[in-house]
Design an enzyme around this catalytic site. Structure first.
Site, short mmCIF file in Angstrom:
data_model
loop_
_atom_site.label_atom_id
_atom_site.label_comp_id
_atom_site.label_asym_id
_atom_site.label_seq_id
_atom_site.Cartn_x
_atom_site.Cartn_y
_atom_site.Cartn_z
N ASP A 294 69.17 9.96 1.95
CA ASP A 294 67.87 10.54 2.34
C ASP A 294 67.37 11.51 1.28
O ASP A 294 66.17 11.62 1.05
CB ASP A 294 68.03 11.28 3.67
N GLY A 295 68.30 12.21 0.65
CA GLY A 295 67.92 13.18 -0.38
C GLY A 295 67.18 12.51 -1.53
O GLY A 295 66.28 13.12 -2.13
N ASN A 373 60.29 16.46 4.87
CA ASN A 373 61.11 16.89 6.02
C ASN A 373 60.58 18.18 6.64
O ASN A 373 60.10 18.17 7.75
CB ASN A 373 62.56 17.14 5.59
N ASP A 403 67.30 34.07 12.58
CA ASP A 403 67.64 33.67 11.20
C ASP A 403 66.46 33.07 10.47
O ASP A 403 66.47 33.00 9.24
CB ASP A 403 68.80 32.67 11.21
N1 LIG Z 1 72.03 22.61 9.19
C1 LIG Z 1 71.49 21.50 8.76
O1 LIG Z 1 71.50 20.44 9.38
C2 LIG Z 1 70.78 21.52 7.43
C3 LIG Z 1 70.85 22.63 6.59
C4 LIG Z 1 70.16 22.59 5.40
C5 LIG Z 1 69.41 21.47 5.06
N2 LIG Z 1 69.37 20.41 5.89
C6 LIG Z 1 68.55 19.24 5.61
O2 LIG Z 1 68.85 18.67 4.37
C7 LIG Z 1 67.63 18.19 3.85
C8 LIG Z 1 67.77 17.93 2.40
O3 LIG Z 1 68.53 16.76 2.29
P1 LIG Z 1 69.38 16.47 0.99
O4 LIG Z 1 69.95 15.11 1.13
O5 LIG Z 1 68.57 16.81 -0.19
O6 LIG Z 1 70.48 17.55 1.11
P2 LIG Z 1 72.00 17.34 1.46
O7 LIG Z 1 72.63 16.48 0.44
O8 LIG Z 1 72.58 18.69 1.73
O9 LIG Z 1 71.94 16.48 2.82
C9 LIG Z 1 71.65 17.02 4.07
C10 LIG Z 1 71.89 15.96 5.15
O10 LIG Z 1 70.68 15.80 5.89
C11 LIG Z 1 70.41 14.41 6.00
N3 LIG Z 1 68.97 14.21 6.10
C12 LIG Z 1 68.03 14.50 5.18
N4 LIG Z 1 66.82 14.15 5.64
C13 LIG Z 1 67.02 13.62 6.87
C14 LIG Z 1 66.15 13.09 7.85
N5 LIG Z 1 64.85 13.06 7.69
N6 LIG Z 1 66.69 12.64 9.00
C15 LIG Z 1 68.03 12.69 9.21
N7 LIG Z 1 68.88 13.19 8.33
C16 LIG Z 1 68.39 13.66 7.17
C17 LIG Z 1 70.98 13.80 4.77
O11 LIG Z 1 71.21 12.42 4.97
C18 LIG Z 1 72.25 14.59 4.60
O12 LIG Z 1 73.30 14.05 5.35
C19 LIG Z 1 66.65 19.25 4.18
O13 LIG Z 1 65.33 18.78 4.15
C20 LIG Z 1 67.12 19.66 5.54
O14 LIG Z 1 66.43 18.95 6.56
C21 LIG Z 1 70.04 20.42 7.06
N1 LIG Z 2 66.82 11.26 -8.73
C1 LIG Z 2 67.36 12.43 -8.43
N2 LIG Z 2 67.35 13.45 -9.31
C2 LIG Z 2 67.90 14.63 -9.00
N3 LIG Z 2 68.47 14.90 -7.83
C3 LIG Z 2 68.51 13.93 -6.92
C4 LIG Z 2 67.95 12.65 -7.16
N4 LIG Z 2 68.14 11.87 -6.09
C5 LIG Z 2 68.78 12.65 -5.20
N5 LIG Z 2 69.00 13.87 -5.70
C6 LIG Z 2 69.68 14.97 -5.01
O1 LIG Z 2 71.04 14.61 -4.84
C7 LIG Z 2 71.51 15.07 -3.59
C8 LIG Z 2 72.23 13.97 -2.85
O2 LIG Z 2 71.37 12.88 -2.71
P1 LIG Z 2 71.38 11.96 -1.45
O3 LIG Z 2 71.10 12.74 -0.25
O4 LIG Z 2 70.45 10.84 -1.74
O5 LIG Z 2 72.83 11.41 -1.42
P2 LIG Z 2 73.95 11.62 -0.35
O6 LIG Z 2 74.07 13.07 -0.06
O7 LIG Z 2 75.15 10.91 -0.86
O8 LIG Z 2 73.39 10.79 0.84
P3 LIG Z 2 73.28 11.17 2.35
O9 LIG Z 2 72.15 12.17 2.41
O10 LIG Z 2 72.99 9.89 3.04
O11 LIG Z 2 74.58 11.78 2.75
C9 LIG Z 2 70.29 15.60 -2.84
O12 LIG Z 2 70.35 16.99 -2.86
C10 LIG Z 2 69.12 15.13 -3.62
O13 LIG Z 2 68.07 16.05 -3.65
#
Ligand SMILES: NC(=O)c1ccc[n+]([C@@H]2O[C@H](COP(=O)([O-])OP(=O)(O)OC[C@H]3O[C@@H](n4cnc5c(N)ncnc54)[C@H](O)[C@@H]3O)[C@@H](O)[C@H]2O)c1
Ligand SMILES: Nc1ncnc2c1ncn2[C@@H]1O[C@H](COP(=O)(O)OP(=O)(O)OP(=O)(O)O)[C@@H](O)[C@H]1O
Length: 528
Positions: A294-295, A373, A403
């Protein structure tokens, strides 16, 4: 001993009587004050008596108290019967009136109202231009139900003379915008007010299908960094897109370097130099592909500060809520997407501005941030409660003390907002989720606001500390006392391709990704 007997229960003799009183209270018995007075009188009287005398007199007083109770109960049940009779009479009068009106209506079809007996399913025909009365067949008897009252202009010289109840319905006009406001900034073509009937023929949250009118020429691929499997797949996919589909391929500068380190034959792959350049790519790119979780989808969306080309998200992460495509079947998936038509989920984004107190009169604000998001305002490293004043348009909403606060899209409802106790909302429902983070209050339930509002979150001047804003979990910025974050729905949604269609994909994600409502099935051997 007598004093012992004079407690509340014993003044009614037995617990059973007290229970009787309780159930009568539940049945609407209300003459409690007279009862309490009698009880008090009994108590006072008995206190003045010798024990022997008190016992006899106690019995007398007790029977009097019982009589009082019985009288009160009688009064209560009589009152109830009266109220029921009155309600029945009102209902009878209402039914009579309704029948009379219906008769008048059916006798006078020429006044512009037509009894449309062909539509016997009782549904409202919103498409009808002329006002209609709909009827519903119920078993053998034809029960006519007026689905909605009809707005009808009374012609002064009409032969029918507008002589039934319908003519009495006030004519009204509805228009877009707020009271006294003439601009149509919030206008959305989803409601029409034809003939005085409010109808919603096209709702914004319908399933959307994308059909290509000419073949896509250019794709851009975003990949999750530091992942071997992603790197291997990106090498394979880039070659396939070029050799089998004849597409122009853009990748990030980092990925171009990786590809070139694999083979110099990848020099056909295009890239960009800086962020400014990528912001100009939108007019050239037909499709975005993401390889990651998703990131990576969030990352790709954040690259487009305006319109975003459709995104095809391949799942190469651990959760993959927004990534429905399996990377192993990338060829079939991309074939089908490039051919079209494809179902898409239109994901709304929020646009966020920070307005600094010291620059509040400046025309220019800081760069607008777009989030897919959520935007989060929290206490950062401060150990104090955040104190955030929140306004919706110009109305005060609340002061968040806790918070922090999450302003989330419906796509983001399954991310941070969910963790903070917000509802999960289908991503095509337009709205802004207002979810507190650990509020220090017993009654702060999360809200869902409509999509047309502007939310302003301000750090008050008397706040003990500053607050921190982050956008989709990134790009933290500090808000000092007096600074505000203004947030509204952005005009540039992100369309993501669906595996099946948006509702199916959403439900699959909450089942597979979040294990929503999973429980062992109850066995059938038990009490029936
Ligand atoms: N306590 C928490 O749950 C918490 C805390 C901080 C950030 N986040 C979320 O992480 C997001 C950033 O994601 P990232 O991947 O860059 O960071 P990350 O790698 O820390 O991943 C956060 C998790 O949130 C999940 N996620 C992200 N968007 C989602 C969505 N729309 N629906 C369901 N799950 C989702 C990702 O798959 C991942 O497992 C932020 O936008 C925020 O929503 C969650
Ligand atoms: N092209 C990119 N360049 C820089 N950062 C990226 C890029 N794609 C993803 N990232 C960052 O890398 C991190 C992990 O990416 P992503 O969430 O896609 O993978 P994951 O954590 O393995 O997957 P999931 O969210 O399903 O657990 C996120 O914080 C995202 O913002």
């Amino acid at each position: 001993m007598s004093t012992y007997k004079l407690n509340h229960t014993d003044s009614f003799g037995k617990g059973g009587d007290a229970n009787g009183l309780r159930s009568n209270q539940e049945n609407g018995f209300s003459n409690l004050s007279s009862l309490a007075q009698s009880e008090k009188a009994v108590q006072e009287f008995l206190i003045q008596q010798t024990p022997m005398q008190a016992n006899d007199d106690h019995l007398i007083e007790f029977s009097e108290a019982l009589r009082t109770v019985a009288k009160a109960l009688r009064g209560s049940s009589e009152g109830k019967a009266l109220a029921q009779a009155e309600a029945a009479e009102w209902k009878r009068r209402y039914e009579l009136e309704r029948c009379k009106n219906l008769e008048l209506l059916l006798k006078a079809p020429s006044n512009g109202v037509c009894a449309d007996e062909s539509n016997s399913n009782g549904m409202m025909d919103h498409s009808a231009k002329s006002p209609r009365l709909h009827v519903q067949e119920n078993g053998n008897s034809l029960e006519r139900i007026c689905a909605h009252e009809v707005l009808q202009d009374c012609e002064p010289n009409s032969p029918n003379g507008c002589n039934n109840k319908l003519k009495r319905k006030a004519s009204f006009k509805l228009s877009w915008g707020c009271k006294g406001q003439t601009n149509d900034q919030h206008k959305k073509e989803i409601v029409s007010f034809e003939s005085g009937n409010i109808t919603t023929p096209d709702r914004s949250s319908k399933q959307i299908s994308l059909t290509w009118e000419s073949s896509p020429q250019t794709v851009i691929i975003f990949t999750k960094p530091n992942s071997t499997s992603v790197r291997v797949l990106s090498v394979e996919m880039v070659r396939w897109l070029r050799d089998h589909k004849g597409l122009n391929v853009y990748v990030e500068p980092r990925v171009k370097a990786e590809l070139l380190s694999e083979s110099s034959s990848f020099d056909f792959v295009q890239t960009w130099e800086d962020d400014k350049e990528i912001s100009l790519l939108h007019p050239k790119v037909d499709l975005v592909i993401t390889l990651g979780g998703d990131g990576t989808v969030l990352w790709a969306a954040s690259m487009f500060k305006g319109p975003v080309p459709p995104i095809v998200p391949f799942s190469m992460g651990s959760l993959g809520f927004m990534t429905p495509f399996h990377s192993e079947q990338y060829r079939d998936c991309l074939e089908s997407v490039l051919r079209g038509p494809l179902s898409i989920t239109l994901r709304h984004r929020l646009q966020c501005h920070i307005i600094r107190d010291k620059a509040r009169h400046d025309y220019e604000t800081e760069e607008t941030m777009l989030v897919l998001n959520e935007v989060t305002i929290d206490r950062g490293i401060s150990s104090y409660l955040t104190n955030l004043e929140c306004y919706c348009d110009n109305s005060f909403v609340t002061c968040v003390q806790g918070d922090g606060l999450i302003l989330s899209t419906t796509s983001g409802s399954t991310a941070y907002s969910l963790a903070a106790g917000g509802s999960m909302v289908h991503p095509q429902v337009p709205g802004i989720l207002f979810t507190p983070i650990c509020p220090h209050s017993l009654s702060f339930r999360p809200l869902i606001l409509p999509d047309h509002v502007t939310v302003r979150v301000q750090v008050p001047f008397n706040s003990r500390g500053s607050a921190w804003v982050s956008f989709d979990g990134k790009g933290r910025k500090q808000l000092e006392a007096g600074d505000a974050l203004v947030c509204s729905m952005a005009p540039w949604p992100v369309s993501t391709a669906c595996q099946v269609e948006s509702t199916h994909d959403f439900l699959r994600s909450i089942h597979d990704g979040l294990h929503w409502n999973q429980r062992k099935i109850q066995s059938s051997d038990g009490p029936q």
